[in-house]
Scaffold this motif. Structure first.
Motif, short mmCIF file in Angstrom:
data_model
loop_
_atom_site.label_atom_id
_atom_site.label_comp_id
_atom_site.label_asym_id
_atom_site.label_seq_id
_atom_site.Cartn_x
_atom_site.Cartn_y
_atom_site.Cartn_z
N ASN A 122 0.82 -1.21 0.00
CA ASN A 122 0.00 0.00 0.00
C ASN A 122 0.86 1.26 0.00
N ASN A 123 1.97 1.21 -0.69
CA ASN A 123 2.79 2.42 -0.80
C ASN A 123 2.04 3.53 -1.54
N SER A 124 1.18 3.14 -2.46
CA SER A 124 0.45 4.15 -3.22
C SER A 124 -0.50 4.95 -2.33
N VAL A 125 -1.07 4.29 -1.32
CA VAL A 125 -1.97 5.01 -0.40
C VAL A 125 -1.20 6.05 0.40
N ALA A 126 -0.04 5.66 0.96
CA ALA A 126 0.78 6.60 1.72
C ALA A 126 1.29 7.72 0.82
N GLU A 127 1.68 7.38 -0.39
CA GLU A 127 2.18 8.41 -1.31
C GLU A 127 1.06 9.38 -1.69
N THR A 128 -0.14 8.88 -1.88
CA THR A 128 -1.27 9.75 -2.20
C THR A 128 -1.56 10.72 -1.07
N ILE A 129 -1.53 10.24 0.17
CA ILE A 129 -1.76 11.13 1.32
C ILE A 129 -0.65 12.15 1.43
N PHE A 130 0.58 11.72 1.20
CA PHE A 130 1.73 12.63 1.27
C PHE A 130 1.59 13.77 0.26
N ILE A 131 1.27 13.42 -0.97
CA ILE A 131 1.13 14.44 -2.02
C ILE A 131 -0.08 15.33 -1.75
N SER A 132 -1.17 14.74 -1.26
CA SER A 132 -2.38 15.51 -1.00
C SER A 132 -2.14 16.58 0.06
N LEU A 133 -1.43 16.25 1.13
CA LEU A 133 -1.16 17.23 2.18
C LEU A 133 -0.34 18.39 1.65
N VAL B 14 -0.18 19.40 -1.52
CA VAL B 14 -0.99 20.16 -2.47
C VAL B 14 -2.00 21.04 -1.74
N LEU B 15 -2.58 20.54 -0.66
CA LEU B 15 -3.57 21.33 0.08
C LEU B 15 -2.92 22.53 0.77
#
Length: 627
Positions: free
Chosen positions: A350-361, A363-364
């Motif tokens: 689930n590296n993609s889930v952690a990476e998505t959260i990392f990028i989302s924070l 970007v926000l």
């Protein structure tokens, strides 16, 4: 000290004054001092004293005789006693000053060889004025007559001249080498500065250091705690390369690490990217400093927002933030130095889930900066104040809402899909369709001045309530649509509404709750009841439409024989696992109990579905003759 008008320094003794009386008054005073005074003075006695004096002095003819009877002798004027006293004191002072000058001169002269002993008698004023050892007396050797003296002196002078010329040449060479090094170092410094400028970084003067250049890598719309830390002085090193003064950042490069855990095990991790060890370029160091200050501000805002999200299981634990996704999973956020960050593991599922959260924070937070800039430059009415204070950014809340929406979509599609597969196993034409909202950027041509860019519009649309639709077709004429909507504010949760077609028979038999459902359990309970009633109504209508119809009674989720209440067909939906169950009590004999048939979506061995079609089972059971 002696005055300049005083007598010169002399080592001779002062002359002795004449003992003869100088005037008549002194003579009379001396006579009165003798025993008897003038009363005992007679001419015969005076003659005797004169004679005896001559005998004692040996006939010294040089002794002055005082003849008081000589009328032609001049008498000295009488001096005042006070004047005489002042004259005596002045002579004493002159003598003391002369002695002190002599003592200081000798002490200063001796301090060249014996400073300790001479310092005992040297006055403090002279010591402070000229110091000790500044006066000396040495005996010089007598000059030796040398016929070649002039030639030697000329050679010595020539040698000293050559030495001075060599020293001047060496100094000039050293100055030239120093200037060359300075030119090379200065050229290297300005090459690095121009490379930074060409890379797009802003160069300016450092406040309070007007002769120092600095590079601005921070963000103008950042919070006040980090706005002043985004400027680093570019100081010149010994070799001329630029050295960034990153003291305000703590001297350590940091980054945000996102870890995704499931059942206590790490199943995903996002690690910030770091520059290579061999990459020592100034641009990469500035970029790393920019990422560090952004990560520090992001962590600061996350900890501020976490105080308002305790109801969503967001809690600080030491130096980390923990956000619970569900009963099995959680997300851990922490700010770590880049040197202490764990290595990236690409094998985690689930590296993609952690990476998505990392990028989302990230970007926000960038979107929050852009929003602050837009609010600052956008014209507003004069009665509205621009200073609204620092607001808490919504960074974790959109992530929590998106995860809640994903869980809602997964839960609804899983349950409705299980119902649909169970109906398909029974031979009914059920189907499931999922529709989600499609996000798109705004049209650049339709944007006006002071309006957000297309990327900002896209992020703003992502922050709106998340919607999805799940359409379940139970039968060709019976379907329902579950509309889910996840809100961010004021409460982050998902609400469900069930919509029926205008001609759906469920409107009369099982209408949904008009206000919607805030819990999936209540939603699934309605779907289960609606499916049971729709299937029951479908088979009841089929029995009534047969060529040789037999009267039946429809009661909720069952079909009954009007003449025999013991003969019942019951339709139900089981939950664990989801399955369509037909229970029949149309027994051929009174000793035979109810019989059931299960149509499950599961393919496991202990949940085998009934191979016979549900229509055939219903026809067979209803065609049984009454006992």
């Amino acid at each position: 000290m002696t005055s300049p008008d005083g007598p010169p320094l002399s080592l001779r003794p002062f002359p002795v004054a004449d003992r003869a009386p100088k005037n008549l008054a002194e003579f009379i005073a001396r006579v009165n001092a003798q025993p008897g005074g003038f009363r005992d003075v007679t001419e015969a006695k005076l003659q005797d004293e004169i004679k005896s004096g001559e005998v004692v002095s040996g006939g010294d003819s040089d002794q002055d005789e005082v003849d008081v009877s000589d009328p032609g002798r001049d008498e000295d004027p009488v001096k005042d006693a006070a004047v005489v006293r002042m004259e005596v004191l002045r002579n004493i002072e002159i003598a003391g000053n002369t002695a002190m000058l002599t003592l200081d001169s000798l002490s200063l002269l001796l301090s060249k060889q014996s400073p300790t002993q001479a310092g005992l008698t040297l006055s403090q004023q002279l010591r402070e004025m000229v110091g000790i050892g500044t006066l000396g007396a040495d005996k010089l050797d007598e000059p030796i007559l040398n016929p070649d003296k002039e030639r030697d002196e000329e050679e010595v002078a020539t040698g000293w001249t050559l030495m001075q010329i060599n020293q001047a040449r060496d100094a000039a060479d050293e100055a030239g080498r120093f200037l060359q090094r300075e030119v090379e170092a200065e050229s290297k410094y300005w090459e690095d500065v121009m490379a930074v400028k060409k890379a797009g970084w802003s160069i300016c003067r450092v406040p309070h250091e007007r002769h120092t250049l600095g590079v601005k890598f921070g963000f103008s719309e950042a919070s006040p705690e980090f706005k002043s830390n985004g400027l680093a002085p570019m100081r010149r090193g010994d070799s001329g390369s630029v050295e960034l003064d990153l003291g305000r950042l703590g001297g350590v490069s940091e980054g945000l690490v996102v870890t995704y855990e499931q059942d206590g095990k790490v199943v995903g991790r996002s690690v910030p990217r770091r520059r290579r060890h061999d990459d020592t370029s100034l641009e990469s160091r500035i970029l790393e400093a920019r990422n560090t200050i952004f990560s520090q501000e992001l962590w600061h805002e996350l900890t501020r927002e976490a105080r308002t999200l305790a109801a969503y299981d967001v809690r600080p634990e030491g130096s980390t933030l923990t956000c619970s996704v569900d009963s099995r999973s959680k997300i851990i956020l922490e700010l770590l130095p880049l040197e202490s960050c764990p290595a990236s593991d690409g094998s985690l599922p689930n590296n993609s889930v952690a990476e998505t959260i990392f990028i989302s924070l990230h970007v926000l937070l960038s979107y929050a900066h852009r929003y602050n800039e837009l609010m600052r430059i956008r014209p507003i009415p004069p009665h509205i104040s621009r200073s609204r204070g620092q607001q808490v950014y919504a960074l974790l809340r959109p992530v929590i809402a998106r995860m809640a929406s994903n869980r809602a979509i997964l839960s609804c599609t899983t349950y409705l899909g299980s119902v649909s597969k169970a109906l398909q196993k029974a031979g009914l034409p059920a189907s499931l369709t999922l529709r989600t909202a499609q996000l798109s950027a705004a049209d650049h041509s339709a944007q006006g001045p002071n309006q957000p860019a297309g990327a900002q519009s896209l992020i703003r649309n992502m922050l709106q309530p998340v919607e999805f639709n799940v359409a379940l077709a139970i039968l060709p004429d019976t379907s329902l649509t579950v509309r889910g909507r996840t809100f961010l504010f004021p409460v982050t949760t998902t609400f469900y509404h069930v919509a029926l077609a205008p001609s759906s028979p469920l409107r009369d038999t099982c209408a949904p709750y008009a206000e919607g459902y805030s819990d999936t359990n209540a939603l699934f309970s309605y779907i289960r009841t609606a499916t049971e009633r729709a299937v029951t109504l479908h088979f009841f209508q089929s029995l009534c439409a047969a060529p040789d119809p037999v009267p039946w009674i429809h009661s909720g989720t069952s079909i009954r024989d009007p003449e025999d209440d013991a003969r019942v067909l019951q339709f139900s939906i089981d939950e664990h696992p989801v399955a369509l169950v037909l229970t029949s009590s149309f027994a051929g004999s009174p000793n035979r109990g109810p019989e059931s048939w299960t149509y499950s979506y599961s393919d496991s061995a202990h949940l085998d579905s009934e191979p016979q079609n549900l229509d055939d089972l219903v026809a067979r059971e209803t065609s049984r003759s009454r006992p």
